[in-house]
Write an enzyme that holds these catalytic residues in place. Structure first.
Site: not given
Ligand code: AGP
Length: 609
Positions: A2, A27, A79, A105-106, A486, A490, A493, A509, A604
């Site tokens: 948040c 955020r 968030w 936030n938390g 990576e 990308k 997401e 395999h 973020k």
């Protein structure tokens, strides 16, 4: 997670807070809210006025009435962790008498226990959030001052918080507190700000004070003071934010992601600047707090990070083993902390984090410090919690990265690891000639990055070619495997297309069973000693009618398409080979109409577990 923002001063507070929320929206962005007080608000001197809205900050802005004047306020963009996105669950939260307002936030770990006690005492909760318990605890606190009320409430709380509190009866101040989630004070001329991130402050002031865990502050229009949750005064020395306000603008690009991909040549220039020592074919990294003798005593290096930073750490481990011949590996910080790791005094731990606030990494660092380990930070945000918790480290100087999808910070972090590996290598057995070879390679990076970015139209065309994929496989070997991982993240997401990465040698395999035309493969195929083996892996795929997009130093006849990138030194090639795949993911997502800078469900900086 948040974003919180607050202001106290003489200016009209609502526009300032809404602009601050826009800066923090990366955020967290599923709902937002604002509460104001002060002389002009609602007539009575301290009355609180609040507006909340599900959705983006622009939805909140549309709901704020024309006459919504005040000089003090706090605001929040969320968030969701407890309770779905909704008006009721949006912050701020008020007590039943509309006297106390809190943004948070938390995560409050013991929220359900506190909620049960408060409900038994007759409190009626209006939301499903953990945060709401805080506002009722503050409202019920018997203490005289707002500071003591907040301290009394926090004594009941277990978990992480970055909070800002307003109280109608104490409307000459904002009280804030930090434990595990970032809180930064902005020190202005007869006005004070508070935010989760300097991004919301730099347009007004670059003088900031970052609170530590267990620290609180009282903000008044022309003064601030800091103290611990126990009440003892702490000394706060303002520092100057190095990033200008303009660096947070989009700079003419349609998205932050495109801007941040495009500025990688300059960003790499910055992380190299002033650090190369041609005289001894090495680099100087101020702030490591690790002298040559201590460096020689390091027997192992363990790199910890999350997501993209974890992938950068994997490439970093490879670079350290190759250049410094020190055994090194990387693992997700979140896993490390919970597997009861053996913490070895001869191991050097490196925490990697763009934001420097990722809870899983911060908690791992605190656990390592508790066990006496030496921890370095490789971080982008100066003065962030992880940077301050580490024993030393190096900044990656990528500039502010606003897009949730990390690109330039990944690249700069890998370059920072190359510098660390070169530094350690030249303290040990890396020769002058090899040191020079790597330095020459590092110096070629900015121009080579520009060369890759100049090929954007071709990459855009290829993205359209593969946009029909239901899923994609990314493969690479040794140095190429973290690049594949990576690139796969990308794509996932930002486009929401499922993708996975595998060592090319492992395909046969099992995963080869997935290969079919609807499941194309991106192959990382550098001109190194594994070229023929990578070609053999592509052959296996072609024999099963799999489509292949290769990223290579020369056209690969086994591939349906090849993105050719310039060759650097073998050890540094991973830095370049991932860049076209950032653009590939970007253009795939753009073609699919995705929200590029704020992908669904993500934030973020993940400052909760
Ligand atoms: C990056 O593309 C991702 N959004 C995410 O994996 C990110 O790298 C991760 O959350 C770690 O963040 P940090 O680097 O700020 O610690």
């Amino acid at each position: 997670m948040c974003g919180i923002v607050g202001y106290i001063g003489r200016r009209d507070v609502a526009p300032l807070l809404l602009e601050g929320l826009q800066r923090l929206e990366y955020r967290g962005y599923d709902s937002a809210g604002i509460v104001i007080t002060g002389k002009a608000a609602a007539g009575k001197p301290g009355a609180l006025k609040m507006v909340k809205a599900k959705g983006r900050v622009r939805e909140l802005e549309a709901k704020v009435p024309k006459r919504f004047a005040g000089t003090t306020g706090i605001a929040h963009t969320r968030w969701a962790t407890h309770g779905a996105p909704s008006d009721e669950n949006a912050h701020p939260h008020l007590d039943a008498e509309n006297k106390v307002a809190v943004v948070h936030n938390g995560i409050i770990d013991n929220a359900s226990e506190l909620r049960a006690k408060l409900t038994a005492d007759g409190i009626v909760f209006l939301s499903e959030t953990d945060t709401e318990v805080l506002v009722h605890l503050i409202a019920r606190a018997q203490a005289e001052t707002l500071e003591e009320k907040v301290r009394e409430a926090l004594r009941h709380v277990e978990g992480t918080y970055g909070i800002a509190v307003l109280h109608a009866d104490f409307n000459d101040r904002i009280v804030v507190a930090r434990n595990g989630s970032p809180v930064v004070l902005g020190i202005g001329e007869k006005e004070m700000f508070v935010a989760s991130d300097v991004a919301a402050l730099v347009a007004h002031t670059r003088q900031v004070v970052t609170l530590d865990d267990g620290e609180m502050a009282t903000l008044k229009a022309d003064d601030f003071r800091t103290y611990t949750t126990e009440g003892s005064t702490t000394t706060a020395t303002p520092t100057t934010v190095e990033w200008e306000a303009e660096s947070y603008d989009m700079g003419g690009h349609d998205t932050y992601m495109h801007k941040e991909i495009s500025e990688q040549a300059d960003a790499v220039d910055r992380v190299l600047r002033g650090r190369i020592d041609d005289r001894f074919s090495t680099v100087h990294l101020g702030g490591l707090n690790l002298d040559a003798r201590e460096a020689r005593g390091v027997r192992r290096i363990k790199i910890l990070g999350c997501g993209t930073s974890y992938h950068a750490g994997q490439i970093g481990a490879q670079l350290i083993e190759e250049l410094a011949r020190i055994p090194a590996d990387a693992e997700p910080a979140s896993e490390f902390r919970y597997r009861n790791p053996v913490v070895d005094p001869d191991t050097l731990y490196v925490a990697v984090s763009q934001s420097g606030e990722t809870y899983d990494v911060l908690a791992a660092v605190q656990e390592l410090k508790r066990k006496g380990a030496r921890v370095l930070g490789v971080v982008n945000v100066v003065g962030s919690a992880i940077a301050r918790e580490a024993d030393g480290g190096t900044y990656v100087h990528a500039g502010p990265e606003v897009c949730v999808v990390s690109t330039k910070c990944f690249t700069n972090t890998v370059v920072a690891f190359a510098l660390l590996a070169l530094h350690l290598g030249r303290i040990r057995d890396l020769s002058v000639a090899d040191g020079k070879r790597i330095i020459d390679g590092l110096r070629r990076l900015p121009d080579q990055i520009s060369e890759i970015l100049a090929n954007e139209d071709e990459i855009k065309r290829l993205a359209a070619e593969y946009a029909d994929a239901k899923s994609m496989m990314f493969i690479g070997r040794v140095r190429g495997y973290p690049v594949a991982r990576e690139a796969s993240l990308k794509l996932k997401e930002v486009s929401y297309i499922h993708a996975e990465a595998y060592p090319a040698s492992e395909l046969k395999h099992g995963p080869l069973a997935l290969i079919e035309p609807a499941m194309p493969t991106v192959a990382i195929v550098p001109d190194d000693d594994l070229l023929e083996k990578n070609r053999a892996a592509m052959e296996e795929i072609k024999a099963r009618s799999g489509r292949i997009l290769a990223v290579a130093h020369q056209v690969q006849e086994k591939a349906d398409h090849t993105i050719v990138v310039p060759k650097n030194e073998n050890e540094l090639d991973p830095i370049l080979m991932g860049i076209p795949l950032q653009l590939f993911a970007y253009h795939t997502a753009l073609a699919m109409g995705r929200d590029i800078d704020k992908p669904r469900n993500l934030a973020k900086s993940v400052t909760v577990e």
